[in-house]
Design an enzyme around this catalytic site. Structure first.
Site, PDB file in Angstrom:
ATOM      1  N   ASP A   1       0.871  -1.174   0.000  1.00  0.00           N
ATOM      2  CA  ASP A   1       0.000   0.000   0.000  1.00  0.00           C
ATOM      3  C   ASP A   1       0.910   1.226   0.000  1.00  0.00           C
ATOM      4  OD1 ASP A   1      -2.064   1.779   0.012  1.00  0.00           O
ATOM      5  OD2 ASP A   1      -3.127   0.882   1.690  1.00  0.00           O
TER       6      ASP A   1
HETATM    7  C1  BGC Z   1      -4.924   3.446   0.037  1.00  0.00           C
HETATM    8  C2  BGC Z   1      -5.006   2.486  -1.122  1.00  0.00           C
HETATM    9  C3  BGC Z   1      -4.775   3.228  -2.415  1.00  0.00           C
HETATM   10  C4  BGC Z   1      -3.422   3.936  -2.340  1.00  0.00           C
HETATM   11  C5  BGC Z   1      -3.089   4.715  -3.586  1.00  0.00           C
HETATM   12  C6  BGC Z   1      -3.655   4.274   0.019  1.00  0.00           C
HETATM   13  O1  BGC Z   1      -3.672   5.261   0.989  1.00  0.00           O
HETATM   14  O2  BGC Z   1      -4.987   2.741   1.254  1.00  0.00           O
HETATM   15  O3  BGC Z   1      -6.252   1.861  -1.140  1.00  0.00           O
HETATM   16  O4  BGC Z   1      -4.823   2.352  -3.496  1.00  0.00           O
HETATM   17  O5  BGC Z   1      -3.456   4.842  -1.249  1.00  0.00           O
HETATM   18  O6  BGC Z   1      -3.870   5.830  -3.697  1.00  0.00           O
END
Ligand code: BGC
Length: 812
Positions: A229
């Site tokens: 993530d």
């Molecule tokens: C989120 C993800 C997301 C990523 C990119 C993170 O903060 O938890 O779900 O895909 O950001 O934006």
């Protein structure tokens, strides 16, 4: 290895750098070897590709794309065919926008109704969540784009999401939190998966050997790529050891240097590094190959129409007293509610899409055969009282045959990075509803919101249609149902308890300090309410239709069930036939019912169909913590078929041969787990379930690199406490304004180490250690590290870049 030849040509520096992001969304290309890069984008219900500079929470403009209903909404359709169509449309739009990896779907379990991201997740039930995820994944990947189901795993709270530890027993992990992912990987064939921010039993998900190696790769046979993530990597060397392939978004070259050093000093095996490179290379090459097959159009109108159909199929009719719905043609209606003018159609955060088009009830209602006698916003969506709006609404309500009241959760209630603190709707909306009910008792509530809420005010409404977060075409979809053009067929993918205090994790959610203790174990959602006989407002699987269905002739054999379902009403419509399994007097404690199959079937008025629901490897299994494998308990199972978990129409018994020779539990030591009364599990009983003592989650003493900025209130440094105070004040003010500031929330929850992962090489880990020293009151020492680290970092970055561009580095 698939790409040994290329890997042999790569230097160690190239391999190490290849495994982390270059920019906010893309990977590093290696032109010397003809290795291109790939581009990732959010998100689950539309493509959020940023046009200019990227910031991961989407403050900068993104390009328009179709905003489909969110996952929580589509789950209510229980329609895998629909999920696949949406997946295909998402895949087409991703391809049209040159996106190769779509960061979704999200399938974390809705453990508590309060999780801020519940709107992005499918269900409280892993089977339903898994099946719906499969449909999206198959659709997306059929267009040459990789789906990336997320967040793996046990990531069901937003509070300190990047720095908390989910503590749970292996059985709960397997049966509740991993089953959906297992289905997504094995049946959906997901080619990528996103590891979550949190720790699972003390180890970060992204470096968790048990999750990523034992389960994901070995047991499930996953051979795609694991992506962290955004900012979720803790130690990339450990990540690589666990075969996590891509660290995102922008750690600069610091992680790469750590990998090179680890291979040099022998703490990371070259074989592990090569395996990770091989997986990612494969993805990059396959995806770039697929891209060449030509550009696709955005198909705006087709996808808008699909979004509308999807919203209509997913809306749930909760109440319809005296059959007030469908509304009569020509009836006088008053449209009341701010949401009629500015709909709430998606949640806030990384999933936020810029729609190609936006329908509103205010405008769309004019296309129907109603006599609209007035429209009022009625209430302020930010919660403050407004007497003149209220008067205006009550005045028009008094003259109408029917009031359409559009209301629901406000923007601050459904935000990435922040959990709700209660399950109620804003008080001003309820007060207005009650005031309208005094002048007109024919109120049809049209609800918006992506998670379960308390509905004590249901008595004020003759009918309630819940549209969830219905995407850009939700308004037309709701009106199609209200007018009777479409017969509602959505069924709740989560329970609606009477009050928050009734929910199983009430005492344990979100978390005490570092640890989120999953003491309720497998009793999540209906698994608890139904087992303990806790009355709910609306049960899991529930939803009304304008017609009725009867169930008869249940037949069971080894392969599954068949049941005859008949539409006995005078309208065509669809029913969701649900199969639950139970084992009364089980030796291994278990919920009274568990969903193990479903089928959505469309029937013309008077028509009957024989519905087949197959058994599969999940139907009778449970996770045996003694033998460490899936087992089946021998016994006489109840096979229950019905229209919701509380509306079982037919039951039959089936003798099943078991596999269990060693039973995992001594019931005397787990008395409450055996009854299902799990709201107050003692430390001792939880420890028995865990099989070890509860880890110490107390915050005390000095802060470390994994502590979050929001913990600085107990920092030794005054400066740190002052910064904490400023951030907290800004957060409070922002909440009062009713518009979530996502970046602020992100900064608030970010652990110090993540600063090095998201600043494009400006900050490295030794600077982070300096920052932490400062926070702990060692100002000079810490600043020395920060300043010294800054210059050293620039120098090392330059040196590394030089090696990369020359192609001359260390060889294996
Ligand atoms: C989120 C993800 C997301 C990523 C990119 C993170 O903060 O938890 O779900 O895909 O950001 O934006």
């Amino acid at each position: 290895m698939k790409h040994q030849e290329i890997i042999e040509k790569m230097t160690v520096e190239e391999k190490a750098a290849f495994l982390s992001g270059k920019g906010e969304w893309d990977t590093r290309a290696i032109p010397r070897l003809g290795i291109p890069s790939i581009y990732c984008s959010d998100g689950p219900h539309g493509i959020r590709k940023q046009a200019g500079s990227g910031d991961h929470l989407g403050l900068n403009e993104s390009l328009p794309s179709t905003c489909f209903p969110t996952a929580a909404t589509i789950a209510n359709s229980w329609d895998e065919k629909l999920g696949k169509e949406i997946g295909e449309a998402l895949g087409e739009e991703a391809a049209a926008l040159d996106v190769q990896v779509l960061l979704g779907p999200g399938l974390n379990i809705k453990r508590s109704p309060l999780c801020g991201r519940n709107f992005e997740y499918f269900s409280e039930d892993p089977y339903l969540a898994g099946k719906m995820a499969v449909s999206y994944i198959r659709g997306i990947q059929s267009k040459g784009v990789y789906a990336c189901p997320k967040h793996f795993a046990v990531n069901s709270q937003e509070l300190r999401r990047m720095a908390m530890n989910s503590v749970l027993d292996e059985r709960t992990l397997r049966e509740i939190y991993l089953t959906g992912f297992e289905i997504a990987v094995k049946e959906g064939g997901a080619r990528a998966i996103m590891s979550s921010y949190n720790q699972v039993n003390g180890t970060y998900a992204n470096e968790n050997q048990h999750l990523l190696q034992d389960i994901l790769r070995r047991e499930w046979g996953f051979d795609g790529i694991v992506i962290t993530d955004w900012g979720g990597s803790n130690d990339h060397v450990k990540g690589v050891q666990a075969r996590s392939n891509l660290e995102m978004p922008t750690p600069g070259l610091d992680s790469a240097r750590q990998i090179v050093a680890a291979t040099t000093n022998g703490s990371l095996l070259m074989e592990d590094l090569n395996n990770c490179v091989d997986d990612l290379l494969d993805a990059v090459l396959v995806l770039n190959d697929k891209c060449k097959s030509g550009k696709v159009d955005l198909k705006e109108q087709d996808h808008h129409d699909l979004a509308r159909r999807a919203a209509a199929e997913s809306a749930v009719l909760l109440k319809n007293t005296e059959n007030i719905l469908p509304l009569k043609a020509g009836c006088k209606i008053a449209v009341i509610g701010d949401f009629a003018v500015e709909p709430r159609y998606q949640g806030a955060g990384s999933s936020m899409v810029k729609p190609t088009f936006m329908e509103t009830i205010e405008k769309a209602v004019m296309n129907y055969n109603f006599n609209v006698i007035g429209l009022s916003r009625g209430y302020k969506r930010t919660g403050e009282a407004d007497d003149s709006l209220r008067k205006e609404a009550i005045d028009i309500a008094g003259d109408a045959d029917v009031v359409l009241y559009c209301f629901g959760l406000d923007e601050m209630s459904e935000v990435e990075g922040m959990d709700r603190i209660h399950m109620r709707l804003p008080q001003n909306q309820i007060e207005l509803l009650q005031a309208i009910a005094q002048v007109n008792d024919k109120i049809v509530g049209v609800l918006s919101g992506g998670a379960s809420i308390e509905i004590p005010w249901h008595i004020c409404c003759k009918a309630i249609l819940h549209g969830y977060l219905s995407g850009q075409a939700g308004a037309g979809a709701m009106l199609d149902i209200l007018s009777g053009k479409i017969n509602p067929s959505g069924r709740l993918a989560e329970s609606y308890p009477v009050r928050y205090e009734d929910t199983p994790a009430f005492k344990y959610f979100p978390s005490t300090e570092r640890n989120a203790e999953y003491r309720e174990s497998i009793y999540v959602g209906y698994r608890y309410f139904d087992t303990c006989g806790v009355h709910v407002q609306y049960p899991f699987g529930f939803g009304l239709s304008y017609t009725e269905f009867s169930y008869s002739d249940l037949r069971i054999d080894e392969q599954g069930i068949r049941v005859l379902v008949t539409n006995t009403g005078d309208r065509d419509g669809a029913e969701v036939v649900q199969m639950y399994i139970g084992l009364p007097n089980a030796i291994v404690f278990r919920p009274a019912k568990e969903l193990k199959g479903f089928s959505k079937v469309f029937l013309k008025s008077g028509e009957s169909k024989d519905v087949h629901i197959p058994f599969d490897d999940k139907t009778f299994r449970y996770w045996n913590v003694k033998t460490d494998k899936w087992e089946v308990e021998k016994g006489t199972y109840q096979i229950m078929v019905g229209a919701s978990v509380s509306d079982i129409r037919l039951v039959k018994e089936l003798e099943v041969e078991g596999t269990t020779s060693e039973y995992p539990y001594n019931p005397a030591n787990l008395p409450y787990y055996y009854t299902g009364i799990i709201q107050q599990i003692s430390d001792q009983e939880f420890e028995t379930l865990l099989g070890h003592s509860i880890p110490d989650g107390k915050w005390s003493g000095e802060l470390g690199i994994n502590d979050a900025v929001c913990q600085m209130y107990y920092a030794k440094s005054r400066l740190a406490r002052f910064i904490y105070k400023i951030l907290t004040d800004r957060k409070r003010k922002n909440e009062e304004k009713g518009k979530p500031d996502l970046n602020l929330l992100f900064q608030y929850n970010i652990p110090f180490r993540a600063i090095a992962k998201m600043t494009g090489g400006m900050v490295n880990m030794s600077m982070v250690y300096g920052i932490v020293d400062v926070v702990n009151g060692h100002f000079l020492h810490g600043m020395g590290k920060v300043i010294g680290g800054f210059f050293a970092n620039i120098k090392s970055n330059r040196a590394y870049e030089k090696i990369l561009s020359s192609g001359k580095g260390l060889k294996e």
